[in-house]
Write an enzyme that holds these catalytic residues in place. Structure first.
Site, PDB file in Angstrom:
ATOM      1  N   HIS A 230      37.776  43.012  35.040  1.00  0.00           N
ATOM      2  CA  HIS A 230      37.355  42.484  36.144  1.00  0.00           C
ATOM      3  C   HIS A 230      37.359  40.999  36.103  1.00  0.00           C
ATOM      4  O   HIS A 230      36.683  40.509  35.228  1.00  0.00           O
ATOM      5  CB  HIS A 230      36.089  42.964  36.619  1.00  0.00           C
ATOM      6  N   CYS A 231      37.981  40.368  37.238  1.00  0.00           N
ATOM      7  CA  CYS A 231      38.055  38.821  37.007  1.00  0.00           C
ATOM      8  C   CYS A 231      37.108  38.279  37.877  1.00  0.00           C
ATOM      9  O   CYS A 231      36.921  38.504  38.917  1.00  0.00           O
ATOM     10  CB  CYS A 231      39.322  38.366  37.282  1.00  0.00           C
ATOM     11  N   VAL A 232      36.095  37.534  37.284  1.00  0.00           N
ATOM     12  CA  VAL A 232      35.036  36.860  38.111  1.00  0.00           C
ATOM     13  C   VAL A 232      35.553  35.800  39.058  1.00  0.00           C
ATOM     14  O   VAL A 232      35.054  35.414  39.878  1.00  0.00           O
ATOM     15  CB  VAL A 232      33.955  36.215  37.275  1.00  0.00           C
ATOM     16  N   ASN A 235      37.099  37.288  41.849  1.00  0.00           N
ATOM     17  CA  ASN A 235      36.038  38.526  42.218  1.00  0.00           C
ATOM     18  C   ASN A 235      36.559  39.939  42.558  1.00  0.00           C
ATOM     19  O   ASN A 235      36.237  40.450  43.542  1.00  0.00           O
ATOM     20  CB  ASN A 235      35.288  38.038  43.398  1.00  0.00           C
ATOM     21  N   SER A 236      37.472  40.241  41.849  1.00  0.00           N
ATOM     22  CA  SER A 236      38.371  41.545  41.972  1.00  0.00           C
ATOM     23  C   SER A 236      38.678  42.099  40.515  1.00  0.00           C
ATOM     24  O   SER A 236      38.710  41.194  39.619  1.00  0.00           O
ATOM     25  CB  SER A 236      39.390  41.270  43.162  1.00  0.00           C
TER      26      SER A 236
END
Length: 377
Positions: A230-232, A235-236
């Site tokens: 999950h890549c901040v 945001n997905s």
């Protein structure tokens, strides 16, 4: 009561913060639109910090050193609370826009940047935003329908169900040895079948049987095919459907950022190579315009170094056909081996050689091959 320093009941400050966040709205034609509070700090604080850092070398050193610390602290805070936030996406997009604005306003008017170079920089920025927009789309969520009910364990052989520490159940059998959802899409024949020991999992959260290499994201609350992480910053999740776009966005960002840094340093530090100018530029603080440009260059260099590290890890993982999630699980269970000084964790399950691994990655998201009647049976 809070302003007069009187005692407050438990949870009062949290309710005050929630009320303020709920009432932070802007007028619009169809009604007031609520503003996400996490969008505001980058828009306000980033220009202020950069302008203050441009006042003096020591101020710049303190601010540019503390900014990454604050960002990492906020990341671990939200990650520990399992919260989704638009702060990092807002920070990334606004940083791009503001750096481009400073470049056009402070660097281009000096006359050392050609029109073609500005066009090239602009095209790189547009391509990066286009790839980022694609990466923001569906990463490969597994559908959740009313029919996805937990199957009865009585229908399965008793030896095919085993508990796991993560609350999932592995389902073995002939079907688990097949390629699922196009996980190995025929680029290399040996990768068309799942390796031994790879099992499908039952997700207790989504109430579905997920294919091999799929995982449940605790922040999104969904299962994703070939979940990487999950890549901040977007945001997905990064999964089967958007992993290629994610790598493209990182690559375009690196090229555009390095090119912009080079053009700026050639303008404010004439006669020096970019690397030397980044470390030693005597005339950088001779005027405020040069100081602001030099401060923005250092800010870009810090961000670029962080994104470059992420891109390096991603490229190494692709070369060994391992995802970030699989690497973390292998470290936890002590089943993988560290390579290249610990930069990559090879699980040994899907590694089929450099060319085959990259061929598998480039085929992600394509339509799965037609399965024979024997496979379906």
């Amino acid at each position: 009561r809070w302003l007069t320093c009187k005692s407050l009941p438990p949870g009062a400050l949290e309710r005050i913060a929630d009320a303020i966040a709920d009432r932070l709205r802007v007028p619009w034609f169809s009604g007031a639109v609520k503003i996400n509070v996490s969008l505001v700090p980058p828009l306000v604080l980033l220009p202020v910090f950069l302008h203050v850092a441009a006042l003096h070398f020591l101020l710049g050193l303190i601010i540019l050193t503390s900014l990454p610390v604050v960002v990492l602290w906020y990341y671990y805070l939200t990650h520990r609370r399992k919260e989704r936030t638009l702060f990092f996406l807002s920070l990334g997009l606004f940083s791009l826009g503001y750096m481009y604005y400073v470049f056009l306003r402070e660097v281009v008017p000096r006359g050392h940047v050609e029109y073609s170079q500005v066009v090239a920089l602009t095209c790189g920025l547009i391509l990066m935003l286009a790839a980022l927009s694609r990466a923001k789309k569906d990463p490969g969520y597994l559908p959740i329908t009313a029919g996805n009910e937990k199957p009865s364990h009585q229908c399965l052989p008793s030896k095919s169900v085993r508990g796991s520490s993560s609350g999932l159940y592995g389902i073995s059998g002939a079907a688990s040895s097949r390629a699922v959802n196009g996980e190995a899409k025929g680029y290399c024949r040996m990768s068309a079948e799942q390796p031994e020991g790879v099992k499908k999992d039952w997700c207790t959260k989504c109430q579905l049987v997920r294919p091999a290499r799929a995982g449940h994201c605790r922040l999104c609350g969904r299962c994703v095919r070939r979940l990487d992480h999950h890549c901040v910053w977007i945001n997905s999740c990064v999964g089967e459907e958007n992993h290629q776009a994610f790598i493209l966005a990182l690559s375009f960002f690196m090229l555009t950022s390095v090119y912009g840094i080079t053009l700026t340093l050639h303008t404010i530090c004439r006669g020096r190579t970019p690397f030397v100018a980044l470390l030693y530029c005597p005339g950088a603080y001779s005027d405020y315009s040069s100081a602001l440009s030099f401060t923005c260059v250092w800010y870009c260099a810090i961000v670029t170094a962080g994104m470059g590290y992420i891109l390096l890890i991603q490229l190494l993982n692709i070369s060994y056909n391992v995802t970030e999630r699989e690497a973390r699980l292998a470290l936890r269970d002590n089943t993988g081996r560290r390579l290249l000084g610990g930069l990559v964790i090879d699980t040994g399950q899907y590694n089929r050689g450099l060319l085959c691994n990259w061929g598998h990655f480039l085929s992600l998201g394509s339509s799965p091959p037609q399965r024979s009647a024997e496979d379906i049976v």
